[in-house]
Every structure is written in structure tokens, then in C-alpha cells.
Design an enzyme around this catalytic site. Structure first.
Site, PDB file in Angstrom:
ATOM      1  N   HIS A 160      38.328  39.701  49.337  1.00  0.00           N
ATOM      2  CA  HIS A 160      39.178  40.253  48.318  1.00  0.00           C
ATOM      3  C   HIS A 160      40.487  41.012  48.916  1.00  0.00           C
ATOM      4  O   HIS A 160      40.497  42.321  48.867  1.00  0.00           O
ATOM      5  CB  HIS A 160      38.275  41.261  47.643  1.00  0.00           C
ATOM      6  CG  HIS A 160      38.733  41.809  46.039  1.00  0.00           C
ATOM      7  ND1 HIS A 160      39.944  42.265  46.002  1.00  0.00           N
ATOM      8  CD2 HIS A 160      38.035  42.042  45.093  1.00  0.00           C
ATOM      9  CE1 HIS A 160      40.170  42.888  44.778  1.00  0.00           C
ATOM     10  NE2 HIS A 160      39.046  42.866  44.135  1.00  0.00           N
ATOM     11  N   ASP A 204      44.757  38.686  36.070  1.00  0.00           N
ATOM     12  CA  ASP A 204      43.437  38.377  36.796  1.00  0.00           C
ATOM     13  C   ASP A 204      43.093  36.840  36.612  1.00  0.00           C
ATOM     14  O   ASP A 204      42.585  36.686  35.235  1.00  0.00           O
ATOM     15  CB  ASP A 204      42.595  39.597  35.839  1.00  0.00           C
ATOM     16  CG  ASP A 204      41.249  39.653  36.722  1.00  0.00           C
ATOM     17  OD1 ASP A 204      41.015  38.946  37.812  1.00  0.00           O
ATOM     18  OD2 ASP A 204      40.412  40.608  36.303  1.00  0.00           O
ATOM     19  N   GLU A 263      42.835  36.240  46.787  1.00  0.00           N
ATOM     20  CA  GLU A 263      41.281  36.230  47.170  1.00  0.00           C
ATOM     21  C   GLU A 263      40.568  34.825  47.485  1.00  0.00           C
ATOM     22  O   GLU A 263      40.612  34.184  46.284  1.00  0.00           O
ATOM     23  CB  GLU A 263      40.354  37.153  46.372  1.00  0.00           C
ATOM     24  CG  GLU A 263      41.132  38.410  45.891  1.00  0.00           C
ATOM     25  CD  GLU A 263      40.620  38.693  44.747  1.00  0.00           C
ATOM     26  OE1 GLU A 263      39.385  38.806  44.540  1.00  0.00           O
ATOM     27  OE2 GLU A 263      41.252  39.698  43.876  1.00  0.00           O
TER      28      GLU A 263
HETATM   29  C1  BG6 Z   1      39.205  41.193  40.938  1.00  0.00           C
HETATM   30  C2  BG6 Z   1      38.749  40.883  39.839  1.00  0.00           C
HETATM   31  O1  BG6 Z   1      38.751  40.344  42.177  1.00  0.00           O
HETATM   32  O2  BG6 Z   1      38.620  42.580  41.534  1.00  0.00           O
HETATM   33  C3  BG6 Z   1      38.898  41.827  38.584  1.00  0.00           C
HETATM   34  O3  BG6 Z   1      39.280  39.555  39.495  1.00  0.00           O
HETATM   35  C4  BG6 Z   1      38.391  43.008  39.243  1.00  0.00           C
HETATM   36  O4  BG6 Z   1      38.484  41.352  37.482  1.00  0.00           O
HETATM   37  C5  BG6 Z   1      39.047  43.495  40.617  1.00  0.00           C
HETATM   38  O5  BG6 Z   1      38.912  44.014  38.172  1.00  0.00           O
HETATM   39  C6  BG6 Z   1      38.654  44.749  41.038  1.00  0.00           C
HETATM   40  O6  BG6 Z   1      37.081  44.702  41.095  1.00  0.00           O
HETATM   41  P1  BG6 Z   1      36.442  46.169  41.620  1.00  0.00           P
HETATM   42  O7  BG6 Z   1      34.805  46.017  41.513  1.00  0.00           O
HETATM   43  O8  BG6 Z   1      37.023  46.420  43.169  1.00  0.00           O
HETATM   44  O9  BG6 Z   1      37.194  47.231  40.801  1.00  0.00           O
END
Ligand code: BG6
Length: 301
Positions: A160, A204, A263
Site C-alpha cells: 500500500h 478509490d 498499490e
Molecule cells: C486503500 C483502500 O487501499 O486504503 C481504501 O482502497 C482505504 O478504501 C485506504 O480507505 C486506507 O485504508 P486504511 O485502513 O489504512 O485507512
């Protein structure tokens, strides 16, 4: 206790900050920093010192919490658990779990570490998960998942990556054009990317079957980052935009303007089914291309 490994041009050093263990890797002027918890890379500066990753100025830097920024590793599922949220936290438990150093290495060509997830709840307690990180003239990160159990198991994952950008209206990823994507902001309806992606609202998207190499072009910073990926079925692109950024306690309000997540993932229904003894590799490399290689600079955004 991890010993420092140092050669003339590379090193791997353990440091302690706020009672949290970090590893610092360096290689010929390039520097990488990662927190042992979550095997979470928090900084990558290739030779020349420019930071490529974004970290929120109000990120939680505490035991048991994932850091908002850098490269959190989503594992063993991406997003909400596919059965129900009671199965575990969004993006899996690995990003807030303890890792230990399995091996480390520094020589003339690279500085490397291999980290292993220390423990996992059932049914993942029979799965070996390692993160292999290598710093050379690029950064490479690979998640190795091996099913050591007797039953098949499904694994979803993502690297990510939060990239630092000059401004959302200054960037483009040309290879997304013509790809199909599922849009989380529209109930995962499927669309085709008609032209350049425009980051001027919440984005997203899960891009399906992406090419193995994509480029993040940044006209503001006059740079191109080449991203090679492997083992992924999808490429997720995320920017929370104004309202969502404000709703997160660890996301600085204006930060959404200077970050973009790209990601490589096995997301949604594209989880990998691993039979006993089978292994899966999900990885990416990130390379800052010399600004003088300006073939891409000048592309209309
Ligand atoms: C992204 C998702 O990878 O991560 C989103 O596609 C999500 O939907 C984002 O909001 C952040 O996620 P988190 O759990 O780190 O707040």
C-alpha cells in the site's frame, strides 16, 4: 538483538525511536528506513536524497498501530475481510504485527533484510510470511507467503505505497489508460479509464489486470518513478480527498494534496488460493529515473 552489518558502501543498522525498533539501510548514498513492526517502510531516499514516500505529519507512531504513510503491508486480506469485519481489521493484521529479522546482508551491490511475521491467528498460524527488502540503485520489496499447513488457504494482499507528489493536479500514470477498474466510491461498479486519470476528487479504484510496469509522472517535481510489480492481479489507486482526509485522526488535513497511493494488490475476489506447500510472491520495485531521461516529461496531464 540485531547486529549492525556494514561494508564500505552499504549498511544495515538497528535503531530505537520512541521505544520502537527501526532498521536503517544505506547503499551508496541511498537510504531506507523501516519499522520492524509491520515490516513497514517509512522512508526511501534514493541517491541524491529526495524523499519518494509520503508519511502523514500526525501518523500514529505507537506499538500496535499502523503508520499512515510509507509502505504498509496489507496481508492476509485487502480491504474489509471478505466474510465479515468480525474476522479481523481492515487490510489484515500484518501491518500492526510484530516482525523479526530473519537475515540481513550488506555488500558492494546492495543492503538487504528479510523479516518474518512472528505469529498469526488461526487459520493463518500455519502460513509463513516473510518480507524481503533490498536497497540497491532501486528499492525492491517482496512478500513471500508459503502455506505450511495441510489445508488450502486464500490470501489477499497489497503493498500500500504512499508516494510523495508535488500536487494532485501535476501527476499522471499513463499506463492506466484503457484499463478497466472497479470504483469503490461507486459500489465497485466497473468502468474503463478513458483518458488520463484526474485526481480532483476522492479516488478509490481497483484497476484490473494492470501492466507489470507503470510510471508515476510528476511534472511539478520534474520526476518519473518507474514501478515494476509482480504477483499482483490488480493495481489500487487511492487518494482520500478533503472529507475523508479530515475524518481520519492520523491524516493531516492538507496532506491529500501531496500524496497518491499506488498499490500492487490481490484485491477483492482476486485472492490467491495456496495449496499446502505452495508459495506466492507479491512484489514491487521503485526506481527514480534520472531527470535528464525526460522522455515522459512533457506528457499532458
Ligand atoms: C486503500 C483502500 O487501499 O486504503 C481504501 O482502497 C482505504 O478504501 C485506504 O480507505 C486506507 O485504508 P486504511 O485502513 O489504512 O485507512
Amino acid at each position: 538483538m540485531v547486529q549492525s552489518t556494514v561494508t564500505h558502501s552499504s549498511s544495515v543498522v538497528l535503531t530505537l525511536r520512541n521505544n520502537l525498533e527501526y532498521l536503517e539501510l544505506s547503499h551508496k548514498g541511498a537510504r531506507l528506513e523501516l519499522r520492524l513492526q509491520g515490516a513497514h517502510i517509512t522512508s526511501y531516499k534514493p541517491f541524491g536524497g529526495t524523499e519518494l514516500l509520503w508519511v502523514s505529519s500526525i501518523a500514529h507512531l505507537q506499538q500496535g498501530k499502523a503508520i499512515r504513510g510509507g509502505i504498509p503491508i496489507c496481508w492476509p486480506w485487502f480491504g474489509a475481510h471478505w466474510i465479515s469485519p468480525e474476522q479481523g481489521p481492515q487490510h489484515g493484521f500484518a501491518r500492526a504485527s510484530e516482525f523479526k529479522v530473519i537475515s540481513q546482508h550488506a555488500n558492494e551491490d546492495r543492503a538487504c533484510v528479510v523479516l518474518g511475521l512472528v505469529s498469526a491467528p488461526k487459520p493463518y498460524d500455519t502460513v509463513a510470511m516473510q518480507v524481503e527488502i533490498e536497497l540497491s540503485d532501486q528499492l525492491s520489496v517482496q512478500v513471500r507467503t508459503t502455506n505450511k499447513g495441510k489445508e488450502p488457504i486464500e490470501i489477499g494482499a497489497a503493498l500500500h505505497t504512499y508516494f510523495q507528489i508535488s500536487d494532485t493536479n501535476q501527476v499522471n500514470i499513463p499506463e492506466l489508460k484503457d484499463l478497466q477498474y472497479k470504483d469503490k466510491t461507486q459500489d465497485f461498479e466497473k468502468f474503463t479509464q478513458s483518458d488520463s486519470i484526474e485526481i480532483n476528487q476522492e479516488i478509490d479504484r481497483v484497476y484490473l489486470d494492470p501492466p507489470k510496469k507503470v510510471n508515476l509522472l510528476d511534472l511539478g517535481l520534474e520526476r518519473r518513478i518507474e514501478i515494476n510489480t509482480w504477483g499482483n492481479t490488480d493495481l489500487v489507486v487511492w487518494n482520500p480527498w478533503v472529507v475523508n482526509a479530515k475524518s481520519m485522526t492520523d491524516f493531516d488535513n492538507e496532506g491529500y494534496q501531496s500524496m497518491l497511493c499506488i498499490e500492487p494488490a490481490n484485491a477483492l475476489g482476486n485472492r490467491v488460493l495456496l495449496n499446502p506447500e505452495e508459495e506466492h510472491l507479491l512484489g514491487k520495485s521503485i526506481c527514480l529515473v534520472d531527470a535528464s531521461d525526460n522522455n515522459y516529461i512533457g506528457v499532458t496531464i
